[in-house]
Design an enzyme around this catalytic site. Structure first.
Site, PDB file in Angstrom:
ATOM      1  N   ASP A 222       0.810  -1.215   0.000  1.00 18.74           N
ATOM      2  CA  ASP A 222       0.000   0.000   0.000  1.00 18.74           C
ATOM      3  C   ASP A 222       0.844   1.265   0.000  1.00 18.74           C
ATOM      4  O   ASP A 222       1.880   1.333   0.671  1.00 18.74           O
ATOM      5  CB  ASP A 222      -0.840  -0.020   1.285  1.00 18.74           C
ATOM      6  CG  ASP A 222      -1.815   1.123   1.370  1.00 18.74           C
ATOM      7  OD1 ASP A 222      -2.808   1.093   0.631  1.00 18.74           O
ATOM      8  OD2 ASP A 222      -1.580   2.061   2.169  1.00 18.74           O
ATOM      9  N   GLU A 298       1.331  -0.488  -5.079  1.00 15.01           N
ATOM     10  CA  GLU A 298       0.399   0.608  -5.348  1.00 15.01           C
ATOM     11  C   GLU A 298       1.156   1.927  -5.305  1.00 15.01           C
ATOM     12  O   GLU A 298       1.579   2.370  -4.244  1.00 15.01           O
ATOM     13  CB  GLU A 298      -0.707   0.637  -4.281  1.00 15.01           C
ATOM     14  CG  GLU A 298      -1.824   1.577  -4.644  1.00 15.01           C
ATOM     15  CD  GLU A 298      -2.289   2.470  -3.504  1.00 15.01           C
ATOM     16  OE1 GLU A 298      -1.574   2.629  -2.492  1.00 15.01           O
ATOM     17  OE2 GLU A 298      -3.378   3.036  -3.644  1.00 15.01           O
TER      18      GLU A 298
END
Ligand code: NOJ
Ligand code: MG
Length: 579
Positions: A222, A298
């Site tokens: 993330d 990401e």
């Protein structure tokens, strides 16, 4: 004419696909947002047992892998992206036993699962943060603390710099106990970890090792760009970031886009950390055997950085740095040329030996069908599934689920809640996070509860998985067909020849020598087009429709004349040469 067209074609070799043998290569990934996927215990929130229950469904559609949004212990300010214990499962999602029961199943179903790793920040409710607030010697420097600065005119204490949070307002928050500011690049309750502290770096690697030992197949990492901020040792003070100075696109000083994030994003140390994590997973595999463990990263960042996340030629990074170039630059107003430019751009720039990937939706963006127009639902799915490399689908896109309008009162997403009733909707990610529509029963078969954490879409009685499985033709049937055809050698290993023949039509072939020639025609426009496909590809006098959009005049199995092929408005069609 034909020669001219052929000359402008760029043959894009499907890099590295010739040796595709492992489970993850040419993979077809499905993003599960567990809170909204399937609720097994009737509390209105999806859970791990719900995922277990539905894995066979995903396997039947043809997915080869999944990645799941976080399921770890969390106060749920950012719905799991604020983790208070990286080693525990949150009770809303189930128990560690539920997790352990689920783990062997994806492998049995040959659809491996990657789990979210949120390395940039923890929750402010984590023991680490609480101890850091109390200046516990072990945790004192786990986060980024600073005294701030004194305003020369007013004599008041101010945040150390003008850095802004992704979720609006300052990225610095004053803590009364510690009498210092801490950095949070997301919500106030998501303090940034201090990656300049080697103990933090090791702790985060141990978290990766812990879940690898539990059997996870990989990690979706993330918010990668935010890991490191400038080194305070090199400055007297944290420097202010320059203003964007774009009064039209970003007029609000409280918005993140108001400044350029040169001191807080994509630092070289951040890219290096991804390479270090790759070493951790590769070492684990070398020591324990089994399949390759994957990293999916990401990073909404520059194109150059996305490529660097793959690796730098010497060291490897992410297996799948999410292709946000396409997602961020192609929309419902884009011409065929723009699509093709962004497809070629990625294919041409990839380093040796890696795979392309295509991501069109996720839990942070509005739904694909809403963004590109519902008429283009199948066309977009066809595109995603027929390009070389990995396809990544967010749960519900295969059904053509659309954004659900959610009132200001029902809105729960932090960046939207930090806004106001007039502006919240554009910032809200809730519309794309509503419960999965399984069937026509109450609450779309998502839960037995009479309340769900986000409302179920009104259209669930007619748009749901069961209806689409039973119907002779549906978005899901088309999807299923695509997943079957992409197993063919021409899709797994074939070249891509792609061109925009005008502003509206994209045409491309996928072919491996000695295998079938497939041609895909996408008409983005609302006007029917008659196309002589033989001008571009050697389809001969007949071609068979493998699959086509619901709003096409054709159905799967039709035989058509490629020299006068009618591409209906907003329709995508996959054709194969008939000998
Ligand atoms: C990216 C995640 O996808 C998003 O949902 C989350 O809010 C931020 N990172 C912060 O963790
Ligand atoms: Mg950070």
């Amino acid at each position: 004419m034909r020669t001219q067209s052929v000359v402008v074609f760029l043959v894009l070799a499907a890099v590295g696909l010739a040796r595709a043998t492992e489970w993850w290569e040419s993979g077809n990934y499905y993003q599960i947002y567990p809170r909204s996927f399937r609720d097994s215990d009737g509390d209105g929130i999806g859970d791990l047992n719900g995922v277990t229950e539905k894995l066979q469904y995903l396997k039947d559609i043809g997915f080869t892998g999944t990645w799941l949004s976080p399921i770890f212990k969390s106060p749920m300010v950012d719905f799991g992206y604020d983790i208070s214990d990286f080693y525990q499962i949150h009770p809303d999602n189930g128990t560690m036993e539920d997790f352990e029961r689920l783990m062997p199943r994806p492998r049995r179903l040959a659809s491996r699962s990657s789990w979210t790793f949120v390395p940039n920040h923890s929750s402010d409710q984590s023991e680490w943060f609480k101890k850091s607030v109390d200046s516990d010697p072990q945790y004192k420097d786990y986060y980024i603390w600073h005294d701030g600065k004194i305003n020369e005119e007013t004599g008041e204490r101010e945040p150390p710099s003008n850095w802004g949070s992704e979720f609006r307002y300052s990225a610095w928050e004053w803590n009364d106990v510690r009498q210092q500011y801490y950095l949070h690049q997301f919500a106030v309750q998501q303090p940034d970890l201090n990656y300049r502290n080697p103990v933090v770096v090791e702790e985060m690697k141990n978290i990766i090792r812990f879940w690898l030992a539990k059997g996870v197949s990989g990690f979706r990492i993330d918010a990668v760009p935010y890991l490191f901020e400038v080194d305070l040792d090199r400055y007297n003070q944290y420097p202010d970031e320059p203003l964007t100075n774009d009064a039209e696109a970003c007029p609000d000083p409280d918005d993140h886009c108001y400044t350029q994030h040169i001191y807080t994003q994509d630092l070289p140390e951040t890219i290096d950390m991804v390479y270090q994590w790759r070493e951790v997973v590769d070492t684990f595999q070398a020591e324990h055997g089994g399949d390759k463990r994957l990293l999916l990263t990401e990073a909404y960042t520059s194109f150059e950085n996305m490529m660097l996340y793959y690796g730098n030629g010497v060291r490897n990074g992410s297996h799948i740095p999410f292709n946000f170039d396409f997602l961020s630059n192609v929309n419902n107003a884009s011409t065929a040329g723009t699509y093709v430019t962004h497809i070629k751009k990625w294919m041409d720039a990839m380093p040796e030996g890696v795979y392309a990937n295509w991501v069109l939706g996720n839990h942070d963006n509005k739904r694909v069908a809403s963004r590109f127009g519902v008429q283009r639902t199948d066309l977009i799915n066809i595109l995603l599934q027929t390009l070389p490399g990995h396809a990544i689908t967010y749960n519900g896109e295969e059904l053509g689920m659309t954004d659900v309008w959610i009132s200001w009162e029902d809105t729960v997403d932090p960046p939207a809640c930090n806004s106001d009733p007039e502006h919240y909707y554009d910032r809200s990610r809730d519309p794309a996070r509503t419960p999965y529509q399984w069937d026509a029963s109450s609450k779309a078969g998502f839960t037995s509860a009479d309340h769900t954490w986000l409302p179920v879409s009104d259209d669930y009685k007619t748009k749901n998985a069961l209806q689409q499985l039973r119907a002779p033709r549906s978005h899901l049937q088309i999807f299923n067909k695509l997943l079957r055809v992409r197993k063919e050698p021409s899709f797994r290993q074939g070249d891509l020849n792609i061109e925009a023949i005008d502003d509206d039509v994209i045409i491309y072939s996928r072919q491996k020598s000695d295998s079938d020639l497939y041609v895909i025609v996408l008409n983005l426009s609302g006007t029917a087009k008659t196309i002589d496909i033989t001008k571009y590809f050697k389809l001969g006098s007949q071609a068979e429709v493998i699959t086509t959009s619901l709003n096409s005049q054709h159905i799967d199995g039709d035989v058509v004349n490629p020299s006068a092929f009618v591409a209906n408005p907003y329709v995508g069609t996959v054709l194969v040469a008939v000998n």
